[in-house]
Design a protein around this motif. Sequence first.
Motif, mmCIF file in Angstrom:
data_model
loop_
_atom_site.group_PDB
_atom_site.id
_atom_site.type_symbol
_atom_site.label_atom_id
_atom_site.label_comp_id
_atom_site.label_asym_id
_atom_site.label_seq_id
_atom_site.Cartn_x
_atom_site.Cartn_y
_atom_site.Cartn_z
ATOM 1 N N MET A 79 3.815 1.836 -8.040
ATOM 2 C CA MET A 79 4.926 2.183 -7.070
ATOM 3 C C MET A 79 4.988 3.751 -6.920
ATOM 4 O O MET A 79 5.339 4.571 -6.000
ATOM 5 N N LYS A 129 7.154 -2.475 2.260
ATOM 6 C CA LYS A 129 8.395 -2.810 2.192
ATOM 7 C C LYS A 129 9.495 -1.840 1.978
ATOM 8 O O LYS A 129 10.486 -2.020 3.012
ATOM 9 N N LEU A 130 9.394 -0.782 1.613
ATOM 10 C CA LEU A 130 10.319 0.140 1.441
ATOM 11 C C LEU A 130 10.029 1.252 2.501
ATOM 12 O O LEU A 130 10.951 1.485 3.384
ATOM 13 N N TRP A 178 2.154 -1.803 -2.563
ATOM 14 C CA TRP A 178 2.371 -2.637 -1.394
ATOM 15 C C TRP A 178 3.804 -2.686 -0.955
ATOM 16 O O TRP A 178 4.388 -2.398 -0.084
ATOM 17 N N LEU A 179 4.724 -2.953 -2.097
ATOM 18 C CA LEU A 179 6.145 -2.887 -2.096
ATOM 19 C C LEU A 179 6.810 -1.479 -1.747
ATOM 20 O O LEU A 179 7.334 -1.689 -0.665
ATOM 21 N N ASN A 183 1.462 -3.337 7.528
ATOM 22 C CA ASN A 183 1.046 -4.312 6.406
ATOM 23 C C ASN A 183 -0.565 -4.476 6.810
ATOM 24 O O ASN A 183 -1.386 -4.166 5.674
ATOM 25 N N PHE A 221 0.203 -4.369 -6.033
ATOM 26 C CA PHE A 221 1.378 -4.961 -5.572
ATOM 27 C C PHE A 221 2.592 -4.037 -5.370
ATOM 28 O O PHE A 221 3.228 -4.060 -4.523
ATOM 29 N N GLY A 222 2.869 -3.296 -6.438
ATOM 30 C CA GLY A 222 3.905 -2.273 -6.702
ATOM 31 C C GLY A 222 3.732 -1.081 -5.404
ATOM 32 O O GLY A 222 4.692 -0.765 -4.674
#
Lengths: 267, 280, 155
Positions: free
Chosen positions: A72, A180-181, A175-176, A186, A172-173
């Motif tokens: 992240m 997403k944020l 990608w979040l 995508n 994954f972090g």
Amino acid sequence: MPAERVVRGVRKVGATTLAILQRLGFATRFFAAVVWHSPQAFRRLQLTLREIYFAGVLSLVIILVSGMFVGMVLALQGYDVLNRYGANDSLGILVALSLVRELGPVVAGLLFASRAGSAITAEIGLMKATDQLAAMEMMAVDPLARVVAPRFWGGIVSMPLLAALFSTLGVFGAWLVGVKLIGLDNGAFWGNMQAAVDFREDIVNGFIKSVVFGVIVSLIAVFEGYDAKPTAEGVSSATTRTVVESALTILAADFVLTVFMFRGVGV
Amino acid sequence: MKTAPSPAAATFDTRCANAVELSGVTFGYDRRTILKGIDMTIPRGKVVAIMGGSGCGKTTILRLIGGSLRPRSGRIVVAGQSVPQLDRDGLYALRRRIGMLFQFGALFTDLTVFENVAFPMREHTDLPDEAIRDLVLMKLNAVGLRGAAQLKPAELSGGMGRRVALARAVALDPMLVMYDEPFAGLDPISLGVVGQLIRRMNDALGITSIVVTHDVYESLKIVDHLYFVSEGRIVAGGTPDEVRASSDPFVRQFLDGAPDGPVPFHYAARPLEQEFVRAR
Amino acid sequence: MNRATIDLWVGVFVLIGIGALIFLSLRVGNLLTTSNAPGYRLEARFDNVAGLKPRAPVKAAGVVVGRVERIVLDPQTYEASVTMRIDQGFQFTRDTIASVLTSGLLGEVYIGLDAGGDSQMLADGGRIAKTQSALVIEKLIGQFMLDRASAAPDK
């Protein structure tokens, strides 16, 4: 007398060098002995499974959570820089390559050393301090085969899996945060990543690194435990040494491996 | 209790009347000499105590008999085999016939009491689980701790731990059991219990016991013979009655707990006057 | 901690670990798309490949069809000889044009293939004859300035 002081200093350097060499030699012989006794550990797989549980399963939480946060943060920082050059779409590449090539194996290795390595050292050191190893030997059971080898192999098996999980959670972090944020596309995130990350060059090399780090940490951990002074201070200082030596060796080995692996790529 | 088959069993147990013989054994690390010529015979079926002050080399004798240390010179014969000349396999075969109780027990902290006692059986026999279960519970029953089978060593008192270690030491029905300070740090009741167990185990299982200790009163109650070790030599010995009646100054100092005697109060030092003249 | 519990946890751990490796190989890397797929080699020569690197993608109509394997300088002609590995299943005509392109202003450099109308297809080891070199921005600017300079007096 300054000359005398110089001589004394040189002598000290010499003595330290010899002590280090002697220890390295001892560690090498120990390594050979552990490998020699490994077949016995494999024949009783249950012992090694138990150590995979202690080294691997119990490290899962710290590895998963750290991997996620590292991913992240990478995404946030990477986005900030890439955005200045209008290269937002490369965020997936940046994150995936950093994680798979470097951060996954190295950070997972460091975490593994401090979580599992130190525990292995403390456990073996404590067994030594309380005569458990001597008792085993008096029962005609070789502690190298019964205690050391299963922990050694448990660590080697666990480490690459933990590194892979670290990288996966990192991606994954990222990608979040990225998709997403921040709201990146995508398709571009995954597509560019897949186009830039090579299986052999990046994934396999990263995997090899994590195996090497697994061997390094496991060996240092069992060696320091076996070599610890059989007292409370001895065990605690051996535990500290495991973490420090593992960290230094991982970083040094990482440099050497990187030089060999990624030589010629992008140059 | 004729169980726990051991391939090595046939080679021992015969002929020699003495379980352990030491003659002219010396030992030391680097420049420090610890044992300076030990002669000792431990007859089969007896309980023998090796007594002496702290750090006089008592435990070293046990380690030499068990083969974890090699003497500088002298003969060590256990059950007719010369220990220093055994190779690794021979040594391990011999050790299966030797039980040892370490100072403070040395129980495996990550295993339950049950698994601790089962450990030698699992390592050295192919007995099925039910047979091991029965054997372990029998051994634990003999030391009165069948009910504690599922506890962890950390949950035991010192005396109970020592009893579990005793059960583990006799798990494979050894011919020789060595006890390293079995009484250290025990309260008087536990001390009596452990002492009686050592004697009872020895007689019931027909084993030979060597007890290294500095607890002279407990030893006098249970042993057949005592050796006194001081500064790497055997300085006195005898049966409990002979020891009680002895006028040997070392034995007297040991029995009476006098601070000064053959074992001096002062560590070797320069004469007092010289020290203070220099200091001024 | 009994044996069954340990077995279960170790099983779960190993499975998700292997799952992570598979994820990295397939989703992050490109194991399925290229490296492992069978393919054939094509060669093309360029005057200039500035910025092209081994492993750069080879695209036709924006679809990745292969990767650059090797870039060497031909000592006789001073041309860059680029060997590409094209995935099996993609066929290109003999009059295909290969160009060194850049995705976006600062993006990665790749090779674009534009198929022509020839009925013959290129085989393994074949050579793409028509190529278009990389655009070098300094040269473009220089060219532009020259054109302006030579055009100015006419006005």
